[in-house]
Scaffold this motif. Structure first.
Motif, mmCIF file in Angstrom:
data_model
loop_
_atom_site.group_PDB
_atom_site.id
_atom_site.type_symbol
_atom_site.label_atom_id
_atom_site.label_comp_id
_atom_site.label_asym_id
_atom_site.label_seq_id
_atom_site.Cartn_x
_atom_site.Cartn_y
_atom_site.Cartn_z
ATOM 1 N N ASN A 115 0.812 -1.221 0.000
ATOM 2 C CA ASN A 115 0.000 0.000 0.000
ATOM 3 C C ASN A 115 0.850 1.279 0.000
ATOM 4 O O ASN A 115 0.667 2.169 0.821
ATOM 5 C CB ASN A 115 -0.938 0.013 1.214
ATOM 6 C CG ASN A 115 -1.911 -1.144 1.216
ATOM 7 O OD1 ASN A 115 -2.776 -1.240 0.353
ATOM 8 N ND2 ASN A 115 -1.753 -2.047 2.172
ATOM 9 N N ASN A 116 1.789 1.363 -0.930
ATOM 10 C CA ASN A 116 2.642 2.544 -1.030
ATOM 11 C C ASN A 116 2.648 3.147 -2.432
ATOM 12 O O ASN A 116 3.499 3.994 -2.720
ATOM 13 C CB ASN A 116 4.079 2.192 -0.612
ATOM 14 C CG ASN A 116 4.278 2.259 0.883
ATOM 15 O OD1 ASN A 116 4.259 3.329 1.491
ATOM 16 N ND2 ASN A 116 4.461 1.096 1.509
ATOM 17 N N ASN A 117 1.738 2.705 -3.288
ATOM 18 C CA ASN A 117 1.646 3.245 -4.645
ATOM 19 C C ASN A 117 2.979 3.098 -5.393
ATOM 20 O O ASN A 117 3.403 4.005 -6.106
ATOM 21 C CB ASN A 117 1.211 4.713 -4.609
ATOM 22 C CG ASN A 117 0.692 5.194 -5.950
ATOM 23 O OD1 ASN A 117 0.146 4.417 -6.732
ATOM 24 N ND2 ASN A 117 0.859 6.480 -6.233
ATOM 25 N N LEU A 118 3.617 1.940 -5.227
ATOM 26 C CA LEU A 118 4.901 1.680 -5.877
ATOM 27 C C LEU A 118 4.670 1.157 -7.287
ATOM 28 O O LEU A 118 3.775 0.349 -7.530
ATOM 29 C CB LEU A 118 5.714 0.659 -5.074
ATOM 30 C CG LEU A 118 5.979 1.013 -3.612
ATOM 31 C CD1 LEU A 118 6.777 -0.099 -2.946
ATOM 32 C CD2 LEU A 118 6.702 2.341 -3.489
ATOM 33 N N ARG A 119 5.512 1.608 -8.197
ATOM 34 C CA ARG A 119 5.442 1.169 -9.585
ATOM 35 C C ARG A 119 6.767 0.537 -9.986
ATOM 36 O O ARG A 119 7.654 0.339 -9.160
ATOM 37 C CB ARG A 119 5.060 2.342 -10.481
ATOM 38 C CG ARG A 119 3.700 2.958 -10.097
ATOM 39 C CD ARG A 119 3.321 4.134 -10.964
ATOM 40 N NE ARG A 119 2.078 4.743 -10.497
ATOM 41 C CZ ARG A 119 0.861 4.344 -10.866
ATOM 42 N NH1 ARG A 119 0.734 3.340 -11.718
ATOM 43 N NH2 ARG A 119 -0.213 4.944 -10.398
ATOM 44 N N SER A 120 6.867 0.219 -11.264
ATOM 45 C CA SER A 120 8.011 -0.572 -11.721
ATOM 46 C C SER A 120 9.337 0.152 -11.528
ATOM 47 O O SER A 120 10.371 -0.484 -11.287
ATOM 48 C CB SER A 120 7.820 -0.949 -13.196
ATOM 49 O OG SER A 120 7.681 0.215 -14.000
ATOM 50 N N HIS A 121 9.343 1.493 -11.623
ATOM 51 C CA HIS A 121 10.604 2.234 -11.545
ATOM 52 C C HIS A 121 11.300 2.010 -10.215
ATOM 53 O O HIS A 121 12.494 1.655 -10.157
ATOM 54 C CB HIS A 121 10.346 3.721 -11.771
ATOM 55 C CG HIS A 121 11.574 4.576 -11.636
ATOM 56 N ND1 HIS A 121 12.682 4.418 -12.443
ATOM 57 C CD2 HIS A 121 11.869 5.589 -10.770
ATOM 58 C CE1 HIS A 121 13.614 5.296 -12.092
ATOM 59 N NE2 HIS A 121 13.148 6.005 -11.076
ATOM 60 N N SER A 122 10.590 2.196 -9.114
ATOM 61 C CA SER A 122 11.214 2.041 -7.798
ATOM 62 C C SER A 122 11.471 0.577 -7.476
ATOM 63 O O SER A 122 12.474 0.254 -6.815
ATOM 64 C CB SER A 122 10.325 2.658 -6.721
ATOM 65 O OG SER A 122 9.044 2.053 -6.704
ATOM 66 N N VAL A 123 10.607 -0.320 -7.930
ATOM 67 C CA VAL A 123 10.804 -1.742 -7.630
ATOM 68 C C VAL A 123 12.040 -2.269 -8.345
ATOM 69 O O VAL A 123 12.763 -3.119 -7.812
ATOM 70 C CB VAL A 123 9.546 -2.534 -8.021
ATOM 71 C CG1 VAL A 123 9.772 -4.036 -7.888
ATOM 72 C CG2 VAL A 123 8.372 -2.106 -7.143
#
Length: 310
Positions: A115-123
């Motif tokens: 639940n942190n609104n993470l997308r592919s860039h940060s992952v």
């Protein structure tokens, strides 16, 4: 000096997983002990705040409060075994600013980033950091559920599970992954889980069952039979020698070895039993945790003399 070198590396705009700076940080994390006040202040000001300032990202108030709680309780951040950043609403830039701080978790076993609104860039950057075998060496659980990852980072997550076989459970529930991609990740995670020794398997399940640690229930349910199968495997001669011989009857291999290795007794999930009928003998007591055993013994023992030996 060394601290300046570490700080300069942490503040760099590019994070290289195999760089000398990350290896220096990992070696620094292997110290057996640290002074909580000084080290937490160092992490708060010179690692997290400095990285946020360089990226022009506002410090996450929940992360700051977490570090302040560590400081108030005289517990160093680097000694924590499980961390939950769930619902911190960091976003991609917030997670990238947090990555240098994460590398100091030298005893971290469970990391929750749901639940942190993470997308592919940060992952992808997270996978690059964790791809270094000297960073977060004890990590067993990683939960990325409830984030809009999409399918673009599937290959990076597969590669992470490949290069880090000690990562036993990777949560990806409700991440907008294609069904085939999620199934592939679950199978790879289950392969890591099934190939491990039963002791880390048991530890991983225990951490996943703690409230707020792991939300991918589908993966956890699939891992339960693998743990039970590992418990029932014949033990090696060396393992039999390490087993405790004074365990109560009927506890099985899991409880005996769990008590010897982990200091606690593993209690399998009990199935509901039918209510006793009138005149029927009472069922034998179930052997649960060590604390429950001691409570039962105290109830059965007569009251002891209150006088203390002179």
């Amino acid at each position: 000096g060394r601290r300046d070198g570490v700080f300069a590396g942490v503040g760099g705009k590019e994070i290289q997983a195999s760089s000398a700076v990350e290896r220096l940080l990992a070696r620094k994390n292997k110290a057996d002990s640290c002074e909580p006040k000084n080290h937490t202040n160092f992490l708060r000001l010179q690692v997290y705040s400095a990285r946020c300032e360089e990226l022009e990202v506002k410090e996450n108030s929940a992360v700051v409060k977490l570090l302040e709680r560590c400081l108030n309780k005289q517990v160093c951040y680097c000694s924590l075994s499980d961390l939950s950043f769930s619902n911190f609403m960091m976003g991609d830039r917030g997670l990238i600013a947090l990555l240098p701080l994460l590398t100091f978790g030298r005893k971290l076993k469970c990391l929750n980033l749901t639940n942190n609104n993470l997308r592919s860039h940060s992952v992808r950057q997270l996978c690059a950091i964790l791809g270094d075998a000297l960073v977060l060496t004890t990590l067993m659980l990683l939960d990325l559920s409830n984030n809009p990852l999409g399918y673009c980072c599937t290959d990076e997550l597969i590669n992470l599970l490949t290069v880090r076989p000690s990562l036993l459970m990777l949560g990806t529930q409700n991440t907008q992954l294609r069904p085939g991609c999620r199934e592939k990740l679950m199978k790879k995670s289950m392969a890591n889980f099934g190939a491990a020794d039963w002791v880390p398997m048991d530890q991983a399940v225990r951490y996943s069952e703690r409230k707020g640690n792991f939300t991918d229930l589908d993966l956890r349910i699939r891992c339960d039979p693998l743990l039970e199968a590992a418990m029932n495997r014949p033990s090696s001669p060396g393992e039999r020698r390490r087993m405790s011989t004074d365990s109560p009857p009927g506890t099985g291999r899991s409880s005996r070895v769990g008590s010897a290795r982990l200091g606690v007794t593993w209690s399998p999930r009990a199935s509901p039993s039918p209510p006793p009928t009138r005149g029927s003998p009472s069922p034998p007591p179930q052997w649960g945790t060590v604390a429950e055993q001691l409570e039962e013994e105290e109830k059965e023992e007569p009251p002891a003399d209150s006088s203390t030996p002179g």
